[in-house]
Design a protein around this motif. Structure first.
Motif, PDB file in Angstrom:
ATOM      1  N   TYR A   1      12.361 -18.239 -10.733  1.00  0.00           N
ATOM      2  CA  TYR A   1      13.813 -18.131 -10.746  1.00  0.00           C
ATOM      3  C   TYR A   1      14.420 -18.713  -9.472  1.00  0.00           C
ATOM      4  N   ASP A   2      13.697 -18.621  -8.363  1.00  0.00           N
ATOM      5  CA  ASP A   2      14.172 -19.268  -7.133  1.00  0.00           C
ATOM      6  C   ASP A   2      14.241 -20.780  -7.319  1.00  0.00           C
TER       7      ASP A   2
ATOM      8  N   THR B   1      23.365 -13.237  -9.674  1.00  0.00           N
ATOM      9  CA  THR B   1      23.734 -12.515 -10.892  1.00  0.00           C
ATOM     10  C   THR B   1      22.963 -12.961 -12.128  1.00  0.00           C
ATOM     11  N   LEU B   2      22.450 -14.178 -12.139  1.00  0.00           N
ATOM     12  CA  LEU B   2      21.778 -14.679 -13.331  1.00  0.00           C
ATOM     13  C   LEU B   2      20.296 -14.337 -13.335  1.00  0.00           C
TER      14      LEU B   2
ATOM     15  N   THR C   1      20.380  -9.555  -6.110  1.00  0.00           N
ATOM     16  CA  THR C   1      20.158 -10.183  -7.406  1.00  0.00           C
ATOM     17  C   THR C   1      19.335  -9.249  -8.287  1.00  0.00           C
ATOM     18  N   ARG C   2      19.372  -9.490  -9.580  1.00  0.00           N
ATOM     19  CA  ARG C   2      18.584  -8.669 -10.495  1.00  0.00           C
ATOM     20  C   ARG C   2      17.099  -8.723 -10.138  1.00  0.00           C
ATOM     21  N   GLU C   3      16.611  -9.886  -9.776  1.00  0.00           N
ATOM     22  CA  GLU C   3      15.195 -10.006  -9.416  1.00  0.00           C
ATOM     23  C   GLU C   3      14.880  -9.236  -8.152  1.00  0.00           C
ATOM     24  N   GLN C   4      15.792  -9.232  -7.179  1.00  0.00           N
ATOM     25  CA  GLN C   4      15.581  -8.454  -5.963  1.00  0.00           C
ATOM     26  C   GLN C   4      15.597  -6.954  -6.268  1.00  0.00           C
TER      27      GLN C   4
ATOM     28  N   LEU D   1      12.342  -1.958  -6.938  1.00  0.00           N
ATOM     29  CA  LEU D   1      11.854  -0.849  -7.753  1.00  0.00           C
ATOM     30  C   LEU D   1      10.333  -0.891  -7.891  1.00  0.00           C
ATOM     31  N   ARG D   2       9.780  -2.087  -8.063  1.00  0.00           N
ATOM     32  CA  ARG D   2       8.313  -2.207  -8.156  1.00  0.00           C
ATOM     33  C   ARG D   2       7.649  -1.748  -6.866  1.00  0.00           C
TER      34      ARG D   2
END
Length: 378
Positions: A121-122, A129-130, A288-291, A296-297
């Motif tokens: 994604y990077d 946001t995406l 970001t969603r990935e961050q 959480l992980r």
């Protein structure tokens, strides 16, 4: 990609080769495992071996036209689908994997197939946001591509990386073809989170579980003397990507940021700082969603490690540096009374993030729920 290019998993590679040699080729297979274990490279090697006309008992030949095309990720009968998106997308604009195939080839070539969703994604430059998705339009393309006859090889292969990023509409569209594909058609799904797939998808696939690598398999990729490499391999916890990061001396910014957020959450929870907890949630909501998923992980990992320390199992703990120092002090507050609840809260927050829920609401609830549990062992 040949089986010889893949680190470890000798028994699994042998099983995959023998299944082809015996004609036991499942039409839908689900390779499951973390990115650093090599699930994606294994699926790639399987596809190459399947269509190599000169394969041996050990591997594909690597020299025939089919193998050469596969090495370039340009085989006409092997198709790739992966999550994509782009900033500035216009309303109604369709974004498909094929639009990003050059970037996919470049990423595969530079990493050998060992890369995380976050790294992908990077490269897509999705911003804060995406997130990458496999859309219903992509599912239509899957069906269309597989409706054609094979161009050169015996089998048509559809490799789908991260099928858990399909929405329900996309998943439902491919159910029929997964159950009853055209003759000589093979689906290879590669997933890190099979638990996020629809049960109807899971029921139509044969799982190929890709375990974490052993310390001995990772040691050659470390640096220093034998003991240093062994310690490094143990700390990498079976993940080649993590091993490469440590060997290169790179700071994992995501891991550092996640650790800082975890420490602050637990300290604020311990001290009943409810207003500050809401500020913490607001800060996480800007990531970001990935961050957010990464945080959480890491939180789940650190809680599990703290619980192991609390249970007296520190000898098999995968912690070092500041993480080890903090978790050793924090371990008394993680026990049988709250560990299951805390992990359940993390899993719930992860699901809501994956569903694009309101991040501020998600993490405000999460922070306050965690605070109640940490106080139980004070």
């Amino acid at each position: 990609m040949r089986f010889a290019d893949i680190i470890g998993h000798e028994a699994l590679k042998r099983h995959l080769r023998e299944s082809i040699s015996r004609g036991r080729i499942s039409h839908a297979q689900l390779f499951t495992g973390a990115a650093g274990t090599g699930a994606l490279p294994l699926a790639m090697a399987y596809a190459q071996y399947l269509n190599c006309p000169h394969r041996t008992d050990e591997d594909s030949c690597g020299e025939c036209p089919s193998c050469r095309q596969m090495e370039q990720l340009a085989h006409p009968d092997i198709h790739f689908v992966f999550p994509v998106n782009k900033q500035g997308k216009k309303s109604g604009e369709v974004v498909l994997s094929a639009d990003f195939l050059p970037l996919w080839r470049e990423t595969m070539a530079s990493t050998g197939g060992y890369f995380t969703p976050e790294q992908w994604y990077d490269r897509l430059d999705l911003g804060k946001t995406l997130r990458g998705v496999i859309s219903a339009k992509e599912a239509d393309q899957i069906i269309r591509r597989l409706s054609f006859k094979s161009f050169e090889s015996e089998y048509k292969v559809m490799l789908i990386w991260l099928p858990e990023t399909m929405n329900d509409e996309a998943s439902n569209k491919i159910l029929k073809i997964l159950e009853e594909p055209w003759e000589k058609t093979v689906f290879l799904l590669v997933s890190e989170r099979a638990d996020l797939l629809l049960p109807t998808i899971l029921s139509r696939t044969q799982e190929v579980a890709v375990d974490r690598l052993s310390v001995e398999e990772l040691m050659p990729y470390g640096v220093g003397d034998e003991q240093q490499r062994r310690n490094m391999a143990r700390l990498a916890a079976g993940d080649l990507i993590e091993m490469r990061r440590m060997a290169a001396g790179e700071e994992d910014d995501s891991r550092r940021e996640s650790f800082d957020l975890f420490c602050r959450l637990m300290r604020l929870s311990y001290n009943d700082k409810h207003l500050e907890l809401i500020d913490w949630a607001d800060e996480v909501a800007t990531l970001t969603r990935e961050q957010q998923r990464s945080m959480l992980r890491h939180a789940a990992r650190l809680l599990r490690e703290s619980y192991m320390l609390h249970a007296g199992l520190g000898s098999i703990s995968y912690l070092w540096g500041e993480e080890a120092k903090f978790c050793n002090n924090f371990a008394p507050f993680i026990g049988n009374q709250n560990i299951e609840y805390l992990i359940t809260e993390i899993e719930s927050a992860m699901r809501q993030v994956n569903q694009n829920g309101n991040a501020r609401i998600i993490f405000t609830h999460f922070a306050l729920a965690v605070s109640k549990q940490i106080n139980r062992l004070r």
